[in-house]
Motif scaffolding. Structure first.
Motif, PDB file in Angstrom:
ATOM      1  N   TYR A  44       0.853  -1.191   0.000  1.00  3.70           N
ATOM      2  CA  TYR A  44       0.000   0.000   0.000  1.00  3.70           C
ATOM      3  C   TYR A  44       0.886   1.237   0.000  1.00  3.70           C
ATOM      4  N   LYS A  45       0.287   2.376  -0.340  1.00  2.52           N
ATOM      5  CA  LYS A  45       1.015   3.644  -0.334  1.00  2.52           C
ATOM      6  C   LYS A  45       0.655   4.406   0.930  1.00  2.52           C
ATOM      7  N   ASP A  46       1.683   4.851   1.632  1.00  2.00           N
ATOM      8  CA  ASP A  46       1.475   5.717   2.790  1.00  2.00           C
ATOM      9  C   ASP A  46       1.662   7.145   2.297  1.00  2.00           C
ATOM     10  N   THR A  52      10.983   6.722  -1.659  1.00  2.00           N
ATOM     11  CA  THR A  52      10.886   5.262  -1.705  1.00  2.00           C
ATOM     12  C   THR A  52      10.230   4.695  -0.457  1.00  2.00           C
ATOM     13  N   ASP A  53      10.176   5.469   0.610  1.00  2.00           N
ATOM     14  CA  ASP A  53       9.563   5.031   1.861  1.00  2.00           C
ATOM     15  C   ASP A  53       8.035   5.020   1.779  1.00  2.00           C
ATOM     16  N   ARG A  54       7.485   5.567   0.705  1.00  2.00           N
ATOM     17  CA  ARG A  54       6.033   5.655   0.556  1.00  2.00           C
ATOM     18  C   ARG A  54       5.385   4.275   0.402  1.00  2.00           C
ATOM     19  N   GLN A  55       6.045   3.366  -0.331  1.00  2.00           N
ATOM     20  CA  GLN A  55       5.522   2.011  -0.512  1.00  2.00           C
ATOM     21  C   GLN A  55       5.742   1.209   0.768  1.00  2.00           C
ATOM     22  N   GLN A  56       4.679   0.662   1.316  1.00  2.00           N
ATOM     23  CA  GLN A  56       4.740  -0.103   2.554  1.00  2.00           C
ATOM     24  C   GLN A  56       4.110  -1.474   2.332  1.00  2.00           C
ATOM     25  N   VAL A  57       4.395  -2.410   3.221  1.00  2.00           N
ATOM     26  CA  VAL A  57       3.807  -3.741   3.189  1.00  2.00           C
ATOM     27  C   VAL A  57       3.079  -3.955   4.508  1.00  2.00           C
ATOM     28  N   MET A  58       1.891  -4.551   4.431  1.00  2.00           N
ATOM     29  CA  MET A  58       1.105  -4.802   5.629  1.00  2.00           C
ATOM     30  C   MET A  58       0.514  -6.202   5.562  1.00  2.00           C
TER      31      MET A  58
END
Length: 177
Positions: free
Chosen positions: A111-113, A119-125
């Motif tokens: 998901y996008k934060d 590059t820190d915008r893409q996250q995994v949950m």
């Protein structure tokens, strides 16, 4: 009583109830005007609403409803509100390419934060399956509502014809391929 001006508090224009009544009146008046002008189309089980009397009768309960207008200024400005809403009106809740894994631990996805940059915008949950489904269903539109991308000028069924007609009316040449 209409005999004198009563000033409102600073940064306060109208009470929410007044705005609700005003918006309800304007919305319904213009909706009926669109109906009278033949600008609304009804299909299937709603086809009977093509008759003015049936349409007005259908709107009758809505005229009695208490409408609430939330008119607080957005924190980040109108552009941020538009960006937020466009994510919901033009896309599905989650695309297959964002799903990473589904196992006993739950559902893992990208998901996008939007509060982060670069590059820190893409996250995994990873969420428990039941929680993932609950959150997904929050994005499912109620019966009768449709995503914008499926209708209008760019609807798949008539896209070429619609765009050709729009270009003709605007006197604009089609882009070269």
């Amino acid at each position: 009583d209409g005999s004198r001006w009563i000033s409102s508090r600073p940064a306060f224009l109208l009470p929410v109830r007044v705005l609700g009544k005003l918006f309800r009146r304007l919305f319904l008046t213009r909706l009926v005007a669109l109906h009278d002008a033949g600008q609304l189309a009804f299909f299937g089980s709603m086809a009977h609403l093509s008759a003015r009397q049936a349409f007005v009768r259908h709107l009758s309960p809505v005229r009695k409803k208490h409408w609430v207008v939330y008119a607080k200024a957005p924190f980040a400005g109108p552009e941020a509100v538009l960006a937020y809403l466009s994510r919901y009106t033009h896309r599905v809740a989650i695309s297959n390419r964002r799903l990473i894994r589904f196992d006993e631990a739950g559902v893992t996805f990208r998901y996008k934060d939007y509060r982060r940059d670069g590059t820190d915008r893409q996250q995994v949950m990873t969420l428990a399956t039941a929680e993932f489904i609950r959150r997904f269903l929050l994005h499912v539109l109620p019966r009768g509502f449709h995503r914008i991308r499926h209708y209008g000028l760019l609807a798949n069924s008539a896209r070429k014809t619609s765009l050709a007609r729009a270009r003709e009316l605007l006197n604009v040449a089609a882009p070269s391929e």
